[in-house]
Design an enzyme around this catalytic site. Structure first.
Site, PDB file in Angstrom:
ATOM      1  N   GLY A 100      52.733 -15.957  34.145  1.00 23.19           N
ATOM      2  CA  GLY A 100      52.272 -16.476  34.600  1.00 23.19           C
ATOM      3  C   GLY A 100      51.810 -17.417  32.947  1.00 23.19           C
ATOM      4  N   ASP A 104      44.837 -22.720  40.724  1.00 24.23           N
ATOM      5  CA  ASP A 104      45.105 -23.494  41.656  1.00 24.23           C
ATOM      6  C   ASP A 104      43.857 -23.756  42.691  1.00 24.23           C
ATOM      7  OD1 ASP A 104      46.138 -24.322  44.339  1.00 24.23           O
ATOM      8  OD2 ASP A 104      48.019 -23.246  44.261  1.00 24.23           O
ATOM      9  N   LYS A 141      45.583 -27.878  39.260  1.00 31.34           N
ATOM     10  CA  LYS A 141      46.263 -28.349  40.654  1.00 31.34           C
ATOM     11  C   LYS A 141      44.714 -29.175  41.396  1.00 31.34           C
ATOM     12  CE  LYS A 141      50.073 -26.076  42.688  1.00 31.34           C
ATOM     13  NZ  LYS A 141      50.940 -25.381  43.938  1.00 31.34           N
ATOM     14  N   PHE A 192      54.444 -27.104  44.795  1.00 33.14           N
ATOM     15  CA  PHE A 192      54.712 -26.218  44.641  1.00 33.14           C
ATOM     16  C   PHE A 192      54.897 -26.160  42.796  1.00 33.14           C
ATOM     17  CE2 PHE A 192      56.433 -21.794  43.500  1.00 33.14           C
ATOM     18  CZ  PHE A 192      55.392 -21.034  43.591  1.00 33.14           C
ATOM     19  N   VAL A 193      55.072 -25.922  41.886  1.00 33.17           N
ATOM     20  CA  VAL A 193      55.741 -26.543  40.459  1.00 33.17           C
ATOM     21  C   VAL A 193      56.585 -25.060  40.030  1.00 33.17           C
ATOM     22  CG1 VAL A 193      54.411 -28.434  40.173  1.00 33.17           C
ATOM     23  CG2 VAL A 193      53.848 -26.568  38.826  1.00 33.17           C
ATOM     24  N   ASP A 210      56.403 -19.357  38.177  1.00 32.17           N
ATOM     25  CA  ASP A 210      57.794 -18.679  38.893  1.00 32.17           C
ATOM     26  C   ASP A 210      57.702 -19.177  40.405  1.00 32.17           C
ATOM     27  OD1 ASP A 210      55.585 -16.442  39.332  1.00 32.17           O
ATOM     28  OD2 ASP A 210      56.706 -15.764  40.531  1.00 32.17           O
ATOM     29  N   ARG A 226      60.673 -18.526  35.357  1.00 32.47           N
ATOM     30  CA  ARG A 226      59.324 -18.493  34.287  1.00 32.47           C
ATOM     31  C   ARG A 226      60.335 -19.091  33.374  1.00 32.47           C
ATOM     32  NH1 ARG A 226      55.357 -15.984  36.489  1.00 32.47           N
ATOM     33  NH2 ARG A 226      55.510 -14.527  37.384  1.00 32.47           N
TER      34      ARG A 226
HETATM   35  P1  IMP Z   1      45.291 -19.583  42.323  1.00 28.41           P
HETATM   36  O1  IMP Z   1      44.263 -17.832  42.573  1.00 28.41           O
HETATM   37  O2  IMP Z   1      44.850 -20.145  44.337  1.00 28.41           O
HETATM   38  O3  IMP Z   1      43.982 -20.241  41.686  1.00 28.41           O
HETATM   39  O4  IMP Z   1      46.540 -19.288  42.467  1.00 28.41           O
HETATM   40  C1  IMP Z   1      46.747 -18.951  40.872  1.00 28.41           C
HETATM   41  C2  IMP Z   1      48.140 -18.270  40.364  1.00 28.41           C
HETATM   42  O5  IMP Z   1      49.112 -18.188  41.592  1.00 28.41           O
HETATM   43  C3  IMP Z   1      48.481 -18.599  39.188  1.00 28.41           C
HETATM   44  O6  IMP Z   1      48.103 -18.047  38.149  1.00 28.41           O
HETATM   45  C4  IMP Z   1      50.496 -18.491  39.540  1.00 28.41           C
HETATM   46  O7  IMP Z   1      51.217 -17.300  39.865  1.00 28.41           O
HETATM   47  C5  IMP Z   1      50.724 -19.173  41.509  1.00 28.41           C
HETATM   48  N1  IMP Z   1      49.866 -20.626  41.788  1.00 28.41           N
HETATM   49  C6  IMP Z   1      49.602 -21.443  42.419  1.00 28.41           C
HETATM   50  N2  IMP Z   1      49.916 -22.681  42.366  1.00 28.41           N
HETATM   51  C7  IMP Z   1      51.580 -22.153  41.764  1.00 28.41           C
HETATM   52  C8  IMP Z   1      52.889 -23.503  41.101  1.00 28.41           C
HETATM   53  O8  IMP Z   1      52.661 -23.936  41.855  1.00 28.41           O
HETATM   54  N3  IMP Z   1      53.664 -22.964  41.016  1.00 28.41           N
HETATM   55  C9  IMP Z   1      53.231 -21.590  40.881  1.00 28.41           C
HETATM   56  N4  IMP Z   1      52.488 -20.258  40.709  1.00 28.41           N
HETATM   57  C10 IMP Z   1      52.157 -21.281  41.684  1.00 28.41           C
HETATM   58 MG    MG Z   2      52.539 -16.720  39.449  1.00 21.08          MG
END
Ligand code: IMP
Ligand code: MG
Length: 191
Positions: A55, A114, A143, A164-165, A171, A177
């Site tokens: 990503g 996120d 987020k 979700f974006v 992706d 992507r």
């Molecule tokens: P976290 O561990 O929940 O902070 O998630 C981080 C990872 O989840 C990021 O590196 C993204 O790959 C994926 N992710 C989180 N939210 C989104 C979204 O809205 N769209 C796509 N990928 C996301």
């Molecule tokens: Mg991802």
């Protein structure tokens, strides 16, 4: 492209978006601003930017060209999402080799912050396996949700709501992507 071979893939991908949040011009303009800020903060310091694959690769490619300082780059392959739109909660490292951390200021790049679990797991592992001079986080998107793990984005491009974006590195099930904009998918394209 000729009519026989159908529409260009990006055009096809655009049709799947419900709406665009940030277009290419906005994204690049904002990354340039982030570049100025990072440049000022890291002037004269041994900087290594480490991007999270897959990503963060587009973000890194554009950001490093906006930071006019000597630096090294590296990458790390992890997954936390599986194929859905909600976090799996566990972070898997797909490589044993860690970036060289000792004596470097480490700036970790990712597409989006996120829950914070991914970046927390990476920072914990870096702290355990090396002696970086400092560790900070830069993400294209932050987020607006309650973080499950303690992580702050030291630099972020834009805030997004709890939706979700996709696009610009982000992706859904491995796709989108390469979309040059950031947007929200039409519900019929989420399974
Ligand atoms: P976290 O561990 O929940 O902070 O998630 C981080 C990872 O989840 C990021 O590196 C993204 O790959 C994926 N992710 C989180 N939210 C989104 C979204 O809205 N769209 C796509 N990928 C996301
Ligand atoms: Mg991802």
């Amino acid at each position: 492209m000729s009519a026989e071979s159908g529409p260009e893939p990006p055009e096809d991908l655009y049709q799947r978006l419900d709406h665009i949040l940030f277009d290419k011009v906005e994204v690049l303009r904002r990354i340039a601003e982030m570049g100025r800020e990072i440049e000022a903060d890291y002037k004269g310091k041994p900087l290594t930017m480490v991007t999270i694959l897959q990503g963060g690769m587009l973000f890194m490619a554009d950001l490093i060209r906006e930071v006019h300082l000597p630096m090294k780059i590296d990458s790390l392959s992890v997954s936390s999402y599986g194929s859905g739109t909600t976090s799996s909660g566990t972070v898997t490292f797909h490589q044993d080799r860690m970036p060289h951390l000792d004596g470097r200021h480490i700036l970790i790049l990712d597409d989006i912050l996120d829950s914070g679990r991914t970046l927390r797991a990476i920072m914990d592992r870096f702290a355990k396996e090396g002696n970086p001079l400092s560790m900070k986080v830069a993400v294209l998107l932050s987020k607006k949700v309650e973080r499950a793990a303690d992580v702050t984005a030291d630099y972020y491009g834009f805030e997004v709501g709890n939706e979700f974006v996709v696009g610009y590195g982000l992706d859904y099930d491995g796709e989108y992507r390469n979309l040059p904009v950031i947007g929200v998918l039409k519900p019929e394209f989420i399974h």
